[in-house]
Design an enzyme around this catalytic site. Structure first.
Site, PDB file in Angstrom:
ATOM      1  N   HIS A  62       0.920  -1.139   0.000  1.00 36.29           N
ATOM      2  CA  HIS A  62       0.000   0.000   0.000  1.00 36.29           C
ATOM      3  C   HIS A  62       0.958   1.187   0.000  1.00 36.29           C
ATOM      4  O   HIS A  62       1.320   1.709   1.049  1.00 36.29           O
ATOM      5  CB  HIS A  62      -0.859   0.031   1.279  1.00 36.29           C
ATOM      6  CG  HIS A  62      -2.062  -0.867   1.232  1.00 36.29           C
ATOM      7  ND1 HIS A  62      -3.051  -0.723   0.299  1.00 36.29           N
ATOM      8  CD2 HIS A  62      -2.432  -1.908   2.020  1.00 36.29           C
ATOM      9  CE1 HIS A  62      -4.002  -1.629   0.512  1.00 36.29           C
ATOM     10  NE2 HIS A  62      -3.637  -2.370   1.539  1.00 36.29           N
ATOM     11  N   LYS A  93      -6.623  -0.666  -5.389  1.00 33.22           N
ATOM     12  CA  LYS A  93      -8.098  -0.714  -5.452  1.00 33.22           C
ATOM     13  C   LYS A  93      -8.655   0.490  -6.212  1.00 33.22           C
ATOM     14  O   LYS A  93      -9.445   1.280  -5.687  1.00 33.22           O
ATOM     15  CB  LYS A  93      -8.714  -0.779  -4.055  1.00 33.22           C
ATOM     16  CG  LYS A  93      -8.342  -2.038  -3.278  1.00 33.22           C
ATOM     17  CD  LYS A  93      -9.062  -2.118  -1.943  1.00 33.22           C
ATOM     18  CE  LYS A  93      -8.732  -3.362  -1.165  1.00 33.22           C
ATOM     19  NZ  LYS A  93      -7.366  -3.352  -0.586  1.00 33.22           N
ATOM     20  N   ASP A  96     -12.791   4.370 -10.182  1.00 36.83           N
ATOM     21  CA  ASP A  96     -13.225   5.659 -10.720  1.00 36.83           C
ATOM     22  C   ASP A  96     -13.493   5.503 -12.212  1.00 36.83           C
ATOM     23  O   ASP A  96     -13.369   4.400 -12.754  1.00 36.83           O
ATOM     24  CB  ASP A  96     -12.162   6.741 -10.459  1.00 36.83           C
ATOM     25  CG  ASP A  96     -12.799   8.109 -10.211  1.00 36.83           C
ATOM     26  OD1 ASP A  96     -13.758   8.468 -10.925  1.00 36.83           O
ATOM     27  OD2 ASP A  96     -12.337   8.829  -9.312  1.00 36.83           O
ATOM     28  N   ARG A 239      -0.575  -9.028   8.817  1.00 37.00           N
ATOM     29  CA  ARG A 239      -0.189  -9.009  10.234  1.00 37.00           C
ATOM     30  C   ARG A 239       0.180 -10.376  10.779  1.00 37.00           C
ATOM     31  O   ARG A 239       1.034 -10.464  11.668  1.00 37.00           O
ATOM     32  CB  ARG A 239      -1.315  -8.369  11.054  1.00 37.00           C
ATOM     33  CG  ARG A 239      -1.358  -6.854  10.887  1.00 37.00           C
ATOM     34  CD  ARG A 239      -2.639  -6.252  11.402  1.00 37.00           C
ATOM     35  NE  ARG A 239      -3.759  -6.519  10.502  1.00 37.00           N
ATOM     36  CZ  ARG A 239      -5.002  -6.094  10.707  1.00 37.00           C
ATOM     37  NH1 ARG A 239      -5.284  -5.393  11.800  1.00 37.00           N
ATOM     38  NH2 ARG A 239      -5.963  -6.352   9.835  1.00 37.00           N
TER      39      ARG A 239
HETATM   40  O1  6AU Z   1      -3.573  -9.814   6.932  1.00 31.70           O
HETATM   41  P1  6AU Z   1      -3.964  -8.388   7.276  1.00 31.70           P
HETATM   42  O2  6AU Z   1      -5.349  -8.298   7.853  1.00 31.70           O
HETATM   43  O3  6AU Z   1      -2.946  -7.709   8.111  1.00 31.70           O
HETATM   44  O4  6AU Z   1      -3.949  -7.580   5.892  1.00 31.70           O
HETATM   45  C1  6AU Z   1      -4.834  -7.842   4.853  1.00 31.70           C
HETATM   46  C2  6AU Z   1      -4.468  -7.030   3.632  1.00 31.70           C
HETATM   47  C3  6AU Z   1      -4.613  -5.534   3.811  1.00 31.70           C
HETATM   48  C4  6AU Z   1      -5.923  -5.191   3.153  1.00 31.70           C
HETATM   49  O5  6AU Z   1      -5.890  -3.898   2.580  1.00 31.70           O
HETATM   50  C5  6AU Z   1      -6.054  -6.265   2.077  1.00 31.70           C
HETATM   51  O6  6AU Z   1      -5.314  -7.396   2.540  1.00 31.70           O
HETATM   52  N1  6AU Z   1      -7.434  -6.723   1.777  1.00 31.70           N
HETATM   53  C6  6AU Z   1      -7.922  -6.760   0.441  1.00 31.70           C
HETATM   54  C7  6AU Z   1      -7.092  -6.706  -0.745  1.00 31.70           C
HETATM   55  C8  6AU Z   1      -5.851  -7.415  -0.838  1.00 31.70           C
HETATM   56  O7  6AU Z   1      -7.483  -6.211  -1.769  1.00 31.70           O
HETATM   57  C9  6AU Z   1      -9.270  -6.997   0.212  1.00 31.70           C
HETATM   58  C10 6AU Z   1     -10.128  -7.350   1.291  1.00 31.70           C
HETATM   59  O8  6AU Z   1     -11.290  -7.633   1.108  1.00 31.70           O
HETATM   60  N2  6AU Z   1      -9.585  -7.428   2.538  1.00 31.70           N
HETATM   61  C11 6AU Z   1      -8.262  -7.147   2.799  1.00 31.70           C
HETATM   62  O9  6AU Z   1      -7.854  -7.289   3.968  1.00 31.70           O
HETATM   63  O10 6AU Z   1      -3.532  -4.909   3.121  1.00 31.70           O
END
Ligand code: 6AU
Length: 267
Positions: A62, A93, A96, A239
């Site tokens: 990100h 993501k 637009d 995480r």
């Molecule tokens: O394992 P985490 O929870 O620390 O991180 C999950 C990562 C984050 C979110 O921005 C992303 O996955 N994400 C996405 C993506 C990849 O597009 C979609 C979603 O529905 N949920 C989600 O967590 O960087």
């Protein structure tokens, strides 16, 4: 179905050059782990990319959460992507009208198209968003760029369900040169009619965590085993890996869990 085919076979018969490379990388590194490297300084991001790079196939960024983004960030990421052989996925993501998205993809301070192999978009605006991204990729004449559609979301109360999810699959089918697959909690091809023979969209599943069920802001997790059983191909974990007390041990644990489940599935 494609889920039961080995990645090597899918690499061989796939037409999208970046999907071919992704499957081959997975076989070579015996990993289907995508590290969601949600770090906020260049030093941390590059440190994690360097330490965990050997165990992952894709590093997801990100880039707009960095406190100190600069050309060094991109040079470092690009160097490490070559050194450890992983692809870079900017989790932008896009959502637009096509004209705006092209500017966001190509230009600005971030110049995402220059360095990110993979980006994702929603289909909320309709198919024009994919057309816009495809045009940028094709006019650059590069073979190693691709797009994932955000077909579902992992957060509680997500509205990316039902007809939105179904439309994601239908739009993916209209742009097979650009769309690699989708981000979803499970395989979705069966949702929309007229599945084309031999079609092979890659399923990236996020919300993967071995030891937690969710967070205080609505994130919901599943395990690597349940994701793979649901038809996922690549596991996105953040995480669960980078915030572990020993991230290298953690990434190896996710790598083994994902790869064992993949092996069990393809037999
Ligand atoms: O394992 P985490 O929870 O620390 O991180 C999950 C990562 C984050 C979110 O921005 C992303 O996955 N994400 C996405 C993506 C990849 O597009 C979609 C979603 O529905 N949920 C989600 O967590 O960087």
């Amino acid at each position: 179905s494609k889920s039961n085919l080995p990645f090597a076979k899918r690499a061989e018969r796939h037409k999208h050059p970046l999907v071919k490379r992704l499957f081959s990388l997975a076989e070579k590194k015996q990993s289907n782990v995508v590290l969601s490297a949600d770090l906020t300084t260049t030093k941390d991001l590059l440190n994690f990319a360097d330490k965990l790079g050997p165990h992952i196939v894709v590093l997801k960024t990100h880039i707009d959460i960095l406190d100190d983004f600069s050309q060094e960030t991109i040079e470092g990421l690009t160097r490490l992507s070559k050194q450890h052989d992983f692809l870079i996925f900017e989790d932008r993501k896009f959502v637009d009208i096509g004209n705006t998205v092209q500017k966001q993809y190509k230009g600005g301070v971030l110049k995402i198209h220059d360095w990110a192999h993979i980006v994702n978009c929603t289909v909320l605006p309709g198919p024009g968003i994919v057309q816009a991204l495809e045009q940028t990729i094709q006019s650059a004449g590069v073979a190693d760029r691709g797009v994932l559609i955000l077909a579902e979301m992992t957060s509680k109360g997500s509205l990316a369900t039902g007809s939105y999810t179904k439309a994601s699959i239908e739009i993916a089918r209209q742009y097979p040169k650009t769309i690699m697959g989708w981000v979803a909690t499970k395989e979705l091809s069966q949702l929309a009619e007229s599945e084309v023979d031999e079609e092979d969209f890659v399923v990236f599943t996020t919300g993967v965590n071995i030891s937690s069920k969710g967070d205080a802001l609505g994130q919901q997790y599943q395990t690597p085993e349940s994701a793979m059983a649901g038809g996922s191909d690549f596991l996105i974990a953040g995480r669960g890996i980078y915030a572990a007390s020993d991230p290298v041990a953690a990434v190896k644990e996710y790598q083994k869990a994902g790869w064992d489940a993949y092996k069990a599935r393809v037999g």
